[in-house]
Design a protein around this motif. Structure first.
Motif, PDB file in Angstrom:
ATOM      1  N   UNK A 177     -10.336  26.237   8.600  1.00  0.00           N
ATOM      2  CA  UNK A 177     -10.777  27.351   7.766  1.00  0.00           C
ATOM      3  C   UNK A 177      -9.863  27.562   6.582  1.00  0.00           C
ATOM      4  N   UNK A 178      -9.976  28.742   5.993  1.00  0.00           N
ATOM      5  CA  UNK A 178      -9.138  29.128   4.865  1.00  0.00           C
ATOM      6  C   UNK A 178      -7.868  29.775   5.402  1.00  0.00           C
ATOM      7  N   UNK A 179      -6.899  30.017   4.544  1.00  0.00           N
ATOM      8  CA  UNK A 179      -5.659  30.672   4.940  1.00  0.00           C
ATOM      9  C   UNK A 179      -5.470  31.934   4.100  1.00  0.00           C
ATOM     10  N   UNK A 180      -4.768  32.948   4.632  1.00  0.00           N
ATOM     11  CA  UNK A 180      -4.607  34.202   3.903  1.00  0.00           C
ATOM     12  C   UNK A 180      -3.508  34.167   2.838  1.00  0.00           C
ATOM     13  N   UNK A 181      -2.759  33.096   2.755  1.00  0.00           N
ATOM     14  CA  UNK A 181      -1.664  32.994   1.792  1.00  0.00           C
ATOM     15  C   UNK A 181      -2.162  32.472   0.451  1.00  0.00           C
TER      16      UNK A 181
ATOM     17  N   UNK B 274      -1.119  23.354  -1.948  1.00  0.00           N
ATOM     18  CA  UNK B 274       0.326  23.582  -2.052  1.00  0.00           C
ATOM     19  C   UNK B 274       0.508  25.086  -1.989  1.00  0.00           C
ATOM     20  N   UNK B 275       1.293  25.547  -1.023  1.00  0.00           N
ATOM     21  CA  UNK B 275       1.501  26.983  -0.851  1.00  0.00           C
ATOM     22  C   UNK B 275       2.334  27.543  -1.991  1.00  0.00           C
ATOM     23  N   UNK B 276       2.004  28.756  -2.408  1.00  0.00           N
ATOM     24  CA  UNK B 276       2.751  29.467  -3.445  1.00  0.00           C
ATOM     25  C   UNK B 276       3.781  30.346  -2.745  1.00  0.00           C
TER      26      UNK B 276
END
Length: 145
Positions: A37-41, A127-129
């Protein structure tokens, strides 16, 4: 006798196949994470990836190349994510060749005809922010409470 054979074939075709794969899901940054799924970040999309691994099932059951979901994720998807410089893969979808047990039995009987097999994994590489660490300034006063 025919009724017994028909019942046996019917029972073999009604089996359910459940595949599992254990993949890293921790978003701490130590390893590539994978989620369906999607991620909340907050994240930046680096692109979509679709990876396919093809092979054959020998004797109807022996997967020589590794065309199961676990191999598709660990050996095909995760290296692609690392190559693109991503922290993880979201919205992962997969498609794997599935055969009924009766087909696998016929594959074992007619062993000279291998069954084609493949797994295709599609995902969005991200890529996480991460929030930047505050710079340490030795001249700044230290406030204790």
């Amino acid at each position: 006798m025919r009724l017994l054979l028909a019942f046996a074939l019917l029972a073999l075709t009604g089996c359910t196949v459940i595949n599992t794969a254990s993949v890293p899901s921790d978003r701490s940054g130590r390893d590539v994470f994978v989620t369906a799924g999607d991620i909340p970040e907050a994240y930046e999309t680096l692109g979509l990836v679709q990876a396919t691994r093809s092979g054959v099932l020998l004797f109807g059951f022996v997967d020589v190349i590794g065309t199961d979901i676990d191999a598709g994720l660990k050996d095909v998807l995760i290296p692609q994510v690392r190559e693109m410089g991503g922290d993880g893969a979201i919205n992962v979808r997969f498609r794997q060749t599935q055969y009924l047990p009766v087909t696998k039995v016929f594959g074992a009987i007619f062993f000279f005809i291998p069954l084609p097999s493949s797994v295709t994994v599609t995902a969005e590489v991200v890529k996480l922010q991460r929030r930047a660490e505050l710079p340490s300034d030795s001249s700044a006063p230290v406030v204790s409470r």
